[in-house]
Design an enzyme around this catalytic site. Sequence first.
Site, short mmCIF file in Angstrom:
data_model
loop_
_atom_site.label_atom_id
_atom_site.label_comp_id
_atom_site.label_asym_id
_atom_site.label_seq_id
_atom_site.Cartn_x
_atom_site.Cartn_y
_atom_site.Cartn_z
N ASP A 104 0.85 -1.20 0.00
CA ASP A 104 0.00 0.00 0.00
C ASP A 104 0.88 1.25 0.00
O ASP A 104 2.04 1.21 0.41
CB ASP A 104 -0.88 0.03 1.25
CG ASP A 104 -1.86 -1.12 1.27
OD1 ASP A 104 -2.16 -1.68 0.20
OD2 ASP A 104 -2.31 -1.48 2.38
N1 URA Z 1 -1.29 -6.06 3.61
C1 URA Z 1 -1.80 -4.82 3.67
O1 URA Z 1 -2.85 -4.60 4.23
N2 URA Z 1 -1.10 -3.81 3.12
C2 URA Z 1 0.10 -3.98 2.53
O2 URA Z 1 0.71 -3.02 2.06
C3 URA Z 1 0.62 -5.29 2.46
C4 URA Z 1 -0.10 -6.32 3.02
#
Ligand code: URA
Length: 249
Positions: A104
């Site tokens: 993310d």
């Molecule tokens: N899980 C998430 O919620 N976000 C990420 O960036 C990676 C795994």
Amino acid sequence: MLRLDRWLVTLGTGSRSEVQKLIRKGGVKVNGAIVTDPGKQVDERTAQLTVQGAAVDGRLVRHVMLHKPAGLLTAARDKKQPTVMDLLPDVYGAIGCMPVGRLDKDTTGLLLLTTDGEMNHRLLAPGRHVDKTYRATVDGALGQEHIAAFAAGMHIPADGKEPAFDALPAELTLEAPDVAVLTIREGKFHQVKRMFRAVGREVVQLHRLSFGALTLPDDLPEGSWRELTEDEIAALYRDAHLEVVRKPD
Ligand code: URA
């Protein structure tokens, strides 16, 4: 083997007509000798390339680990927002180096990028179960009941456009009441945040420590990257159940 002009275009040296002109006027050397035929077949894995007097790294297969900072999108390109590709020299984008999976925008830590589409695909394939380890800071204390819930495999309810799913058992260990290290074996969209939400906690900070055989090294500061070592590449290909394509001797 590939045509010399094609090699240079793929490396982002210029358009096909630009590189053909450059080659014809003697601006390109292969293994130390000027080549003026744009259609000359060259072995891009071993040939030494010189363009206008400067040595050029002509490798078309590359694997990179990057310490992603917060604030960048994990994408090959985006019209509006900066992406992780902005941290790499342009040649990596030109040769098709792409992130494997995604972190993310606000997640930091280990991101793998590769030109090998087959490896990329295999590492993410649902049945492959490559371990990913994260450090998560959450908005409240965690305890034995959370460790047990993660270990049992939990039901994750639908979330916006994302469908519900049953998460595989995952390992949670506590570093502090509100800081956990979590290992998961799948990679659904927003999986870690959704797993914590399912047990009543919001993730306030998320950092990936490892991906399969790769671990983020302490000496790779946020925002920096390096190419994988031969051993790391071999381990990753084992994770992907693929053969390493080695350079000919
Ligand atoms: N899980 C998430 O919620 N976000 C990420 O960036 C990676 C795994």
